[in-house]
Design a protein around this motif. Structure first.
Motif, PDB file in Angstrom:
ATOM      1  N   ILE A  29      76.234 -11.053 -47.656  1.00  0.00           N
ATOM      2  CA  ILE A  29      75.154 -11.821 -47.027  1.00  0.00           C
ATOM      3  C   ILE A  29      73.959 -10.909 -46.773  1.00  0.00           C
ATOM      4  N   VAL A  32      72.261 -10.154 -50.092  1.00  0.00           N
ATOM      5  CA  VAL A  32      71.564 -11.314 -50.651  1.00  0.00           C
ATOM      6  C   VAL A  32      70.328 -11.674 -49.828  1.00  0.00           C
ATOM      7  N   GLY A 239      72.990 -23.297 -37.561  1.00  0.00           N
ATOM      8  CA  GLY A 239      73.967 -23.466 -38.632  1.00  0.00           C
ATOM      9  C   GLY A 239      73.524 -24.540 -39.619  1.00  0.00           C
ATOM     10  N   MET A 242      70.893 -23.362 -41.957  1.00  0.00           N
ATOM     11  CA  MET A 242      71.464 -22.570 -43.043  1.00  0.00           C
ATOM     12  C   MET A 242      72.062 -23.469 -44.115  1.00  0.00           C
ATOM     13  N   VAL A 243      72.827 -24.462 -43.655  1.00  0.00           N
ATOM     14  CA  VAL A 243      73.486 -25.357 -44.603  1.00  0.00           C
ATOM     15  C   VAL A 243      72.449 -26.117 -45.421  1.00  0.00           C
ATOM     16  N   MET A 246      71.097 -23.855 -48.004  1.00  0.00           N
ATOM     17  CA  MET A 246      72.087 -23.708 -49.074  1.00  0.00           C
ATOM     18  C   MET A 246      72.046 -24.889 -50.029  1.00  0.00           C
ATOM     19  N   TYR A 251      69.618 -19.629 -51.462  1.00  0.00           N
ATOM     20  CA  TYR A 251      70.659 -18.763 -50.904  1.00  0.00           C
ATOM     21  C   TYR A 251      70.094 -17.593 -50.103  1.00  0.00           C
ATOM     22  N   ALA A 254      69.028 -18.704 -46.672  1.00  0.00           N
ATOM     23  CA  ALA A 254      70.187 -18.965 -45.824  1.00  0.00           C
ATOM     24  C   ALA A 254      70.809 -17.647 -45.375  1.00  0.00           C
ATOM     25  N   ALA A 255      70.874 -16.679 -46.284  1.00  0.00           N
ATOM     26  CA  ALA A 255      71.494 -15.397 -45.951  1.00  0.00           C
ATOM     27  C   ALA A 255      70.700 -14.667 -44.871  1.00  0.00           C
ATOM     28  N   ALA A 258      71.449 -16.209 -41.710  1.00  0.00           N
ATOM     29  CA  ALA A 258      72.801 -15.849 -41.293  1.00  0.00           C
ATOM     30  C   ALA A 258      72.822 -14.478 -40.627  1.00  0.00           C
ATOM     31  N   VAL A 259      72.075 -13.529 -41.199  1.00  0.00           N
ATOM     32  CA  VAL A 259      72.038 -12.187 -40.611  1.00  0.00           C
ATOM     33  C   VAL A 259      71.445 -12.239 -39.212  1.00  0.00           C
TER      34      VAL A 259
ATOM     35  N   VAL B 119      80.742 -20.672 -40.344  1.00  0.00           N
ATOM     36  CA  VAL B 119      79.843 -21.005 -41.448  1.00  0.00           C
ATOM     37  C   VAL B 119      79.358 -19.731 -42.145  1.00  0.00           C
ATOM     38  N   LEU B 120      79.266 -18.639 -41.379  1.00  0.00           N
ATOM     39  CA  LEU B 120      78.852 -17.361 -41.969  1.00  0.00           C
ATOM     40  C   LEU B 120      79.905 -16.844 -42.937  1.00  0.00           C
ATOM     41  N   LEU B 123      79.842 -18.990 -46.038  1.00  0.00           N
ATOM     42  CA  LEU B 123      78.662 -18.630 -46.821  1.00  0.00           C
ATOM     43  C   LEU B 123      78.872 -17.292 -47.526  1.00  0.00           C
ATOM     44  N   GLY B 124      79.373 -16.315 -46.784  1.00  0.00           N
ATOM     45  CA  GLY B 124      79.561 -14.968 -47.328  1.00  0.00           C
ATOM     46  C   GLY B 124      80.539 -14.964 -48.492  1.00  0.00           C
ATOM     47  N   LEU B 127      78.973 -16.727 -51.513  1.00  0.00           N
ATOM     48  CA  LEU B 127      77.998 -15.870 -52.204  1.00  0.00           C
ATOM     49  C   LEU B 127      78.691 -14.744 -52.957  1.00  0.00           C
ATOM     50  N   LEU B 131      78.333 -13.961 -56.848  1.00  0.00           N
ATOM     51  CA  LEU B 131      77.806 -12.694 -57.391  1.00  0.00           C
ATOM     52  C   LEU B 131      78.764 -12.057 -58.388  1.00  0.00           C
ATOM     53  N   TYR B 216      82.051 -23.771 -48.478  1.00  0.00           N
ATOM     54  CA  TYR B 216      81.578 -23.097 -49.693  1.00  0.00           C
ATOM     55  C   TYR B 216      82.689 -22.352 -50.414  1.00  0.00           C
TER      56      TYR B 216
END
Lengths: 282, 272
Positions: A29, A32, A239, A242-243, A246, A251, A254-255, A258-259, B119-120, B123-124, B127, B131, B216
């Motif tokens: 994450i 990205v 959240g 983010m969704v 996505m 992406y 969203a990443a 997320a961070v 959700v993180l 998502l992670g 992704l 990748l 995901y």
């Protein structure tokens, strides 16, 4: 020496799973979040634009504030309910069997589906739902209340319904470990029931309160399902933001979000951890 | 307080507790009742007759998507997660009885796994698979995502269990000449069996109901919670409730089996 090697070997499956499915994904994450993207795909790069766009948008700030507000309100209500329920179970139910049975009754819903538990509010809160019908027939209102379902009210209600247990269990766990002779001593020294609660039980239940608070706050901060279902798309959360990004295939955006969310949640938890050493509580 | 004397606070607190239980169970009971709604009935009361047609609808694939398939996938995934969770948590629990290099880091990693928003993680992992160019699937990425949720629970339960477990039993076994494996197989596991069942219960139910971590990571084929979520947006008949009733019934059966198993074990032990 042999024991240490054995311990390492025994712990390695756990370590490997968490490495592969927690650490590496979070690393992904972060990586990205610096990627660049257009409307169809993302490409490796090192740009700050995702963070700039995110942090310069007023919508981001509004959404974060709203999510924090949801977390705060849910936390306060869960704390009140969780404390009272745990206090009742730990100090007013004296038979061990009864205590176990009542505790299990509180726990069982935790083992059933969250999505179903949210859906199950529809017949209660809907326009023609039980609550509106009851209020209408009592004459308390002359038109159905519209704010019950698909509103911030419904979101908080669902949060409390789903997560009050996260507060009950750790507080109960702290309370049953309180040495009863301390309570007796306080009473013998003339403390009222209220004083016992304030000066003996609450301070000693603090670790449970802290753990429960961490769980509730963490879970609400990262939520998107409840907000989407219970607000009917009229409210927002980080959240959900983010969704949505996505689903637009953004992406990297969203990443980056997320961070930021992860940092915010970890800071909040670090603050709460100052109150308690989790490792000592097990 | 002893001797059955109840304090003045007892009844108000008991009433509060009863309300809390009603709050927990009331909505679920309502949808169970409404899932038997007559053919003309809608999503709210009144009941217009009584029928089981919504349950029948559930099994006609064209009506509500792929209920049967997603149900089966969720059961299989839950079963795999249960086994892995019990075995891995038990091993880690044994390991954590002594310090080893990295034990503190691993402990905090497990706690982090519980606290990082679902959700993180979803998502992670999504992704990460993208990748490296592998398609996510429920039995690969989905399994991993669920384990990040069930293993910390399992580990914390094992901590609590081993804190109360006296090493004297193992020492006795060893003194009698048992090997390490024999000690674990014939002494530790039987004593801890009720707790291991508890860990398994957590593993299964958390996985079976998990939505966010599957989002995901489940790949092409939905697991049951994803299927249900999809239905909430486009199904406006009591089929939704029928699905809720069936899902909840499965959870209750699993919980009942687990609790029943523990009670049975304890009774047998009590009888000597």
């Amino acid at each position: 020496m042999r024991g240490r090697v054995a311990a390492l070997a025994l712990a390695s499956p756990l370590a490997l799973i968490l490495l592969a499915f927690l650490l590496v994904p979070i690393g992904t994450i972060v990586v990205v979040s610096f990627f660049d993207y257009d409307s169809v795909r993302m490409f490796p790069a090192f740009v700050w634009t995702n963070y700039e766009e995110l942090l310069l948008s007023p919508i981001t700030w509004k959404t974060y504030l709203l999510t924090l507000w949801f977390a705060a309100v849910t936390w306060a209500i869960c704390l009140a309910i969780g404390f009272i329920v745990a206090y009742f179970l730990a100090f007013h139910v004296h038979s061990a069997l009864m205590q176990t049975v009542l505790f299990l009754i509180c726990t069982i819903p935790f083992w059933t589906s969250n999505v179903i538990r949210m859906i199950s509010w529809i017949p209660f809160l809907g326009r023609n739902g039980i609550l509106n019908s009851a209020l209408l027939s009592m004459g308390a209102i002359d038109q159905p209340l519209e704010f019950l379902l698909f509103s911030d009210f419904a979101v908080v209600l669902a949060y409390v319904h789903l997560y009050a247990l996260f507060m009950v269990v750790p507080i109960f766990n702290s309370m049953v470990r309180i040495d009863r002779s301390l309570v007796e001593a306080a009473r013998d020294a003339g403390a009222s029931e209220w004083q016992v609660l304030r000066n003996v039980i609450i301070p000693l239940a603090r670790p449970g309160i802290a753990i429960g608070s961490i769980l509730v706050v963490a879970v609400v901060m990262g939520d998107f399902v409840t907000v989407r279902l219970m607000s009917g798309g009229q409210s927002a959360s980080v959240g959900l933001m983010m969704v949505n990004a996505m689903s637009l295939l953004q992406y990297p955006a969203a990443a980056a979000n997320a961070v930021v969310l992860l940092v915010v949640v970890l800071l909040m938890i670090a603050a709460m951890l100052r109150v308690v050493d989790i490792r000592k509580e097990l | 307080m002893q001797g059955g004397r109840r304090s003045r606070a007892f009844w108000p607190l008991a009433a509060f507790f009863a309300l809390f239980v009603a709050f927990l169970y009331g909505p679920t009971v309502t949808i169970v009742v409404l899932s038997f709604q007559g053919p003309e009935g809608g999503l709210t009361f009144p009941m217009r007759g009584f029928s089981t047609r919504w349950f029948a609808n559930l099994f006609e694939t064209q009506m509500v998507g792929d209920f049967g398939g997603s149900f089966l996938r969720s059961l299989m995934l839950g079963a795999i997660v249960t086994v892995v969770t019990v075995v891995v948590s038990f091993m880690a629990g044994l390991a954590f009885r002594r310090r080893f290099p990295g034990s503190t880091a691993l402990f905090y990693l497990a706690v982090a796994s519980l606290i990082v928003p679902s959700v993180l993680i979803s998502l992670g992992i999504g992704l990460m698979f993208r990748l490296i160019g592998v398609d996510p699937a429920w039995w690969s990425s989905g399994l991993g995502a669920h384990l990040t949720w069930t293993l910390p629970f399992g580990l914390l339960i094992m901590f609590a269990v081993f804190n109360r477990f006296s090493p004297a039993y193992e020492e006795a076994a060893r003194d009698l000449g048992a090997t390490l494996w024999q000690t674990i197989r014939h002494v530790v596991v039987p004593i801890l069996l009720p707790s291991l069942i508890g860990v398994g219960l957590f593993g299964f139910t958390l996985s079976y109901d998990e939505f966010a971590r599957s989002l995901y990571t489940a790949g092409t084929f939905n697991t049951l919670p994803l299927e249900i979520y999809g239905m909430t947006t486009n199904v406006t008949t009591p089929v939704l409730y029928a699905l809720g009733t069936v899902t909840t019934a499965v959870s209750f059966v699993v919980i009942g089996l687990a609790i029943g198993g523990v009670v049975l074990l304890q009774r047998r032990r009590g009888g000597g």
